[in-house]
Design an enzyme around this catalytic site. Structure first.
Site, PDB file in Angstrom:
ATOM      1  N   HIS A 218       0.817  -1.438   0.030  1.00  0.00           N
ATOM      2  CA  HIS A 218       0.003  -0.049  -0.334  1.00  0.00           C
ATOM      3  C   HIS A 218       0.621   1.166  -0.058  1.00  0.00           C
ATOM      4  CE1 HIS A 218       0.594   1.393   4.519  1.00  0.00           C
ATOM      5  NE2 HIS A 218       0.510  -0.325   4.513  1.00  0.00           N
ATOM      6  N   CYS A 235       3.750  -4.901   6.779  1.00  0.00           N
ATOM      7  CA  CYS A 235       3.347  -4.644   5.549  1.00  0.00           C
ATOM      8  C   CYS A 235       4.227  -3.726   4.930  1.00  0.00           C
ATOM      9  CB  CYS A 235       1.703  -3.182   5.529  1.00  0.00           C
ATOM     10  SG  CYS A 235       0.164  -4.156   5.737  1.00  0.00           S
TER      11      CYS A 235
END
Length: 262
Positions: A218, A235
């Site tokens: 992301h 992440c």
């Protein structure tokens, strides 16, 4: 009578005078042969030069070319950065300063060209390899997304080409992104707030592991959060707007592999 005596006296005196002339001539040194008037210089005037020798040209020492100077890697830094940027390896500022960002690009270059992978600075072998290249090499892996934790680099392979080579930041110590292979199972366009961290926004998320919570690629609210070292909470943070383009080019089911160690 007196006249006769005078004649007799004269007759006696004449041989004496003639004999005297002869004696004077005999007492002179005998004449020497006529000396030469030639202007040829005597060889004794300069005993080191032979009158028959020819002048010789001055001896000229041959010019010896200087040995080729072996330059240090820093000499090539600016040219290497320009070439890496041209070939699609992000280096940051192109100023001849091999920063942490430039080292990420060099790390990616080594990997994609089959060289030993590391985040080390520029070497002469790197410089020669980069400057002699005319194009980006073709990948040897199948299409998909590859996250290299050693280089902190993401490769997007589409077809038979590296479509994008992008800076990323994986999980920080204690929040490590696991070395695994998954597939994109969910896409979340635009921005949304993290379910775990307040005021932490994620952009164009591509979830590829179904861990609790899910692990995604992301974008972040600001690119300054994408460090050249592991800094996320599991992440994979990706620069914007690159994540937006990756998002558009990545369908559900795309393979994502995480590997390497920082």
């Amino acid at each position: 009578m007196s006249r006769r005596r005078a004649l007799v006296a004269g007759a006696i005196l004449l041989p004496v005078v003639l004999a005297g002339c002869s004696d004077v001539a005999a007492s002179e040194p005998s004449p020497s042969p006529k000396q030469s008037t030639s202007s040829t210089p005597s060889t004794t005037a300069n005993p080191t030069v032979s009158p028959t020798s020819k002048p010789t040209a001055p001896t000229v020492k041959p010019t010896v070319p200087k040995a080729r100077v072996k330059q240090k890697p820093e000499y090539y830094a600016l040219r290497v950065e320009r070439q890496l940027d041209k070939l699609g390896y992000p280096v940051g500022d192109i100023d001849g300063d091999i920063t942490a960002r430039a080292k990420q690009a060099l790390c990616a270059w080594r990997e994609t060209n089959g060289l030993p992978v590391s985040r080390a600075g520029l070497t002469l072998n790197d410089a020669y390899s980069v400057l002699n290249a005319t194009k980006r090499p073709a990948p040897t892996r199948s299409p998909g997304i590859y996250v290299n934790k050693t280089c902190q680099i993401l490769y997007q392979i589409v077809g038979n080409t590296y479509k994008r080579i992008v800076w990323i930041s994986t999980g920080a110590p204690g929040y490590e992104t696991p070395n695994r292979t998954g597939t994109v199972w969910r896409k979340w366009a635009g921005a949304h707030e993290s379910s775990l961290y307040e005021d932490a926004y994620m952009y164009d998320s591509l979830y590829f592991l179904k861990d609790r919570p899910g692990i995604a690629l992301h974008g972040s609210r600001v690119n300054s959060l994408i460090k050249p070292y592991p800094a996320s909470h599991r992440c994979v943070r990706v620069l914007r707007p690159e994540i937006h383009h990756i998002f558009q080019d990545t369908p559900i089911g795309t393979r994502v592999q995480v590997y390497g160690e920082y």
